[in-house]
Structures are given as structure tokens and as C-alpha cells.
Design an enzyme around this catalytic site. Structure first.
Site, PDB file in Angstrom:
ATOM      1  N   ARG A  92      45.350  41.629  27.726  1.00  0.00           N
ATOM      2  CA  ARG A  92      45.848  42.866  28.319  1.00  0.00           C
ATOM      3  C   ARG A  92      47.182  42.649  29.010  1.00  0.00           C
ATOM      4  O   ARG A  92      47.436  41.569  29.569  1.00  0.00           O
ATOM      5  CB  ARG A  92      44.827  43.461  29.285  1.00  0.00           C
ATOM      6  N   ASP A  95      45.749  43.956  34.271  1.00  0.00           N
ATOM      7  CA  ASP A  95      44.398  44.269  34.742  1.00  0.00           C
ATOM      8  C   ASP A  95      44.497  44.300  36.259  1.00  0.00           C
ATOM      9  O   ASP A  95      45.070  43.389  36.863  1.00  0.00           O
ATOM     10  CB  ASP A  95      43.433  43.166  34.274  1.00  0.00           C
ATOM     11  N   ASP A  97      41.993  44.784  39.483  1.00  0.00           N
ATOM     12  CA  ASP A  97      40.611  44.921  39.933  1.00  0.00           C
ATOM     13  C   ASP A  97      40.556  45.088  41.452  1.00  0.00           C
ATOM     14  O   ASP A  97      41.231  44.359  42.182  1.00  0.00           O
ATOM     15  CB  ASP A  97      39.795  43.684  39.547  1.00  0.00           C
TER      16      ASP A  97
HETATM   17  C1  X6L Z   1      29.723  34.041  30.250  1.00  0.00           C
HETATM   18  C2  X6L Z   1      30.234  35.082  29.518  1.00  0.00           C
HETATM   19  C3  X6L Z   1      30.348  33.700  31.422  1.00  0.00           C
HETATM   20  C4  X6L Z   1      31.346  35.774  29.954  1.00  0.00           C
HETATM   21  C5  X6L Z   1      31.459  34.367  31.843  1.00  0.00           C
HETATM   22  C6  X6L Z   1      33.965  35.676  32.583  1.00  0.00           C
HETATM   23  C7  X6L Z   1      33.528  37.351  31.036  1.00  0.00           C
HETATM   24  C8  X6L Z   1      35.080  36.349  32.977  1.00  0.00           C
HETATM   25  C9  X6L Z   1      34.651  38.036  31.438  1.00  0.00           C
HETATM   26  C10 X6L Z   1      31.972  35.421  31.117  1.00  0.00           C
HETATM   27  C11 X6L Z   1      33.164  36.155  31.584  1.00  0.00           C
HETATM   28  C12 X6L Z   1      35.427  37.544  32.397  1.00  0.00           C
HETATM   29  C13 X6L Z   1      40.798  36.984  33.120  1.00  0.00           C
HETATM   30  C14 X6L Z   1      40.281  35.890  32.420  1.00  0.00           C
HETATM   31  C15 X6L Z   1      39.313  37.683  31.763  1.00  0.00           C
HETATM   32  C16 X6L Z   1      41.810  36.750  34.087  1.00  0.00           C
HETATM   33  C17 X6L Z   1      41.656  34.424  33.501  1.00  0.00           C
HETATM   34  C18 X6L Z   1      36.632  38.263  32.870  1.00  0.00           C
HETATM   35  C19 X6L Z   1      37.235  39.355  32.072  1.00  0.00           C
HETATM   36  N1  X6L Z   1      40.168  38.111  32.722  1.00  0.00           N
HETATM   37  N2  X6L Z   1      40.698  34.624  32.591  1.00  0.00           N
HETATM   38  N3  X6L Z   1      39.335  36.352  31.579  1.00  0.00           N
HETATM   39  N4  X6L Z   1      42.203  35.446  34.233  1.00  0.00           N
HETATM   40  N5  X6L Z   1      42.106  33.179  33.701  1.00  0.00           N
HETATM   41  O1  X6L Z   1      42.330  37.645  34.761  1.00  0.00           O
HETATM   42  O2  X6L Z   1      37.182  37.985  33.909  1.00  0.00           O
HETATM   43  S1  X6L Z   1      38.250  38.697  30.842  1.00  0.00           S
HETATM   44 MG    MG Z   2      39.510  41.518  35.700  1.00  0.00          MG
HETATM   45 MG    MG Z   3      39.559  45.274  35.392  1.00  0.00          MG
END
Ligand code: X6L
Ligand code: MG
Ligand code: MG
Length: 158
Positions: A92, A95, A97
Site C-alpha cells: 500500500r 496505511d 492506523d
Molecule cells: C500470522 C498471520 C501472524 C498474519 C501475523 C501480521 C498479518 C501483521 C498482518 C500476521 C499478520 C499484519 C505492515 C507490515 C503489514 C507494516 C511492516 C499487518 C498488516 N503492514 N509489515 N505488514 N510494516 N513491516 O506497516 O500488519 S500487513
Molecule cells: Mg496497519
Molecule cells: Mg490500516
């Protein structure tokens, strides 16, 4: 005035410019003042890992608007900055939050405060500790700096 903390992330286009534009637009909203900003963190993607690295940061705002109006405002800024929701957790341009809003605990369909996953994510706690290390997470009754240290040590909160 209420104090709130927002987490920002970008991993498409000019990430730095996207974050700067988002902060400028936040400050341009009536009844939102940006009062602190963390430094920028270059972070590896978490959750869905096959996407570009993120740049993350946090800001403190002072605001008179309610959490739901704040959500509406950040979603419209995401839209203005070209965020397109194709896949869940996909790349994206921006984002934004809502992490904390005063000491409020709120769970609605579209909005949970504190952000439900913030205590598990270094890309949130590292920048947030810089500007709000002493702020208390109302769900855990622990400071942000404590949560950051516990995550770093692999100690689990919930
Ligand atoms: C299992 C499955 C464990 C999914 C964790 C963790 C899913 C974080 C979504 C998860 C899981 C997210 C960012 C990101 C995303 C960000 C960094 C999320 C939403 N947003 N990585 N990954 N920074 N470094 O802003 O946070 S996707
Ligand atoms: Mg987020
Ligand atoms: Mg968000």
C-alpha cells in the site's frame, strides 16, 4: 483536547513522500494538530512477507474529533494518497492506523482501540516508544516501552 497516537506505513512508490504527505494532510484537518513524530524505520514486511519493505513511523496528535470521525478522516487521507485495497495485507502507498486514543478501550466492527495487534509488532512499538514510551496501554496496563521490551525478549502478551 484528546491525545491520540497513529501508526503510519508505506511500501509502494516514494515511501518517504507518502508518509510526509499523510502527516501534512493530517495537520490540515480542522481539529487535528500533529504534535510529535517519530523517526522513520525501514522494516521487513510482517504477516504477508512477499511484498516490498515498509517504512514505518508514528505520530502524536491532539484532536477534538471523536475516534469514529478520526477513522473517517484517516481513511479519506489513505484514499487521497492512492491506497487501493486489492488483497488483505497487500502492499500500500499509505496505511494509517489509530493505535491509542486517550485511555479509551473501544471495540466496534470497523474500529478497535487500542489497535488489537499493536503489542505484537515491533514496527509499531519501536517508533511509538520514541514518542510515547511512558504512555499506558489501557488493555495491558503496561507502558509502551514495557511492551516493546517484552516483545523484544519474546515474552508474550495474550
Ligand atoms: C500470522 C498471520 C501472524 C498474519 C501475523 C501480521 C498479518 C501483521 C498482518 C500476521 C499478520 C499484519 C505492515 C507490515 C503489514 C507494516 C511492516 C499487518 C498488516 N503492514 N509489515 N505488514 N510494516 N513491516 O506497516 O500488519 S500487513
Ligand atoms: Mg496497519
Ligand atoms: Mg490500516
Amino acid at each position: 483536547m484528546a491525545v491520540a497516537y497513529l501508526g503510519l506505513g508505506s511500501n509502494l512508490g516514494n515511501r518517504r513522500e507518502n508518509l510526509e504527505s499523510a502527516i501534512r494532510r493530517l495537520g490540515e484537518q480542522v481539529e487535528i494538530n500533529v504534535t510529535k513524530r517519530s523517526s522513520l524505520y525501514d522494516t521487513e514486511p510482517y504477516g504477508k512477507t512477499d511484498q516490498p519493505d515498509f517504512m514505518n513511523m508514528c505520530v502524536e496528535i491532539e484532536t477534538r474529533i471523536s475516534p469514529l470521525d478520526l477513522l473517517e478522516s484517516v481513511l479519506s487521507i489513505e484514499h487521497e494518497l492512492g491506497r487501493v485495497r486489492k488483497e488483505v495485507w497487500g502492499p500500500r502507498t499509505i496505511d494509517i492506523d489509530i493505535l491509542l486514543y486517550e485511555d479509551l478501550e473501544l471495540s466496534l466492527d470497523d474500529l478497535s482501540i487500542p489497535h488489537t495487534q499493536m503489542h505484537k509488532r515491533a514496527f509499531v512499538l519501536d517508533p511509538l516508544s520514541e514518542i510515547a514510551g511512558d504512555a499506558v496501554h489501557p488493555g495491558f496496563n503496561k507502558t509502551i516501552e514495557t511492551l516493546r521490551k517484552e516483545l523484544e525478549a519474546g515474552e508474550t502478551n495474550l
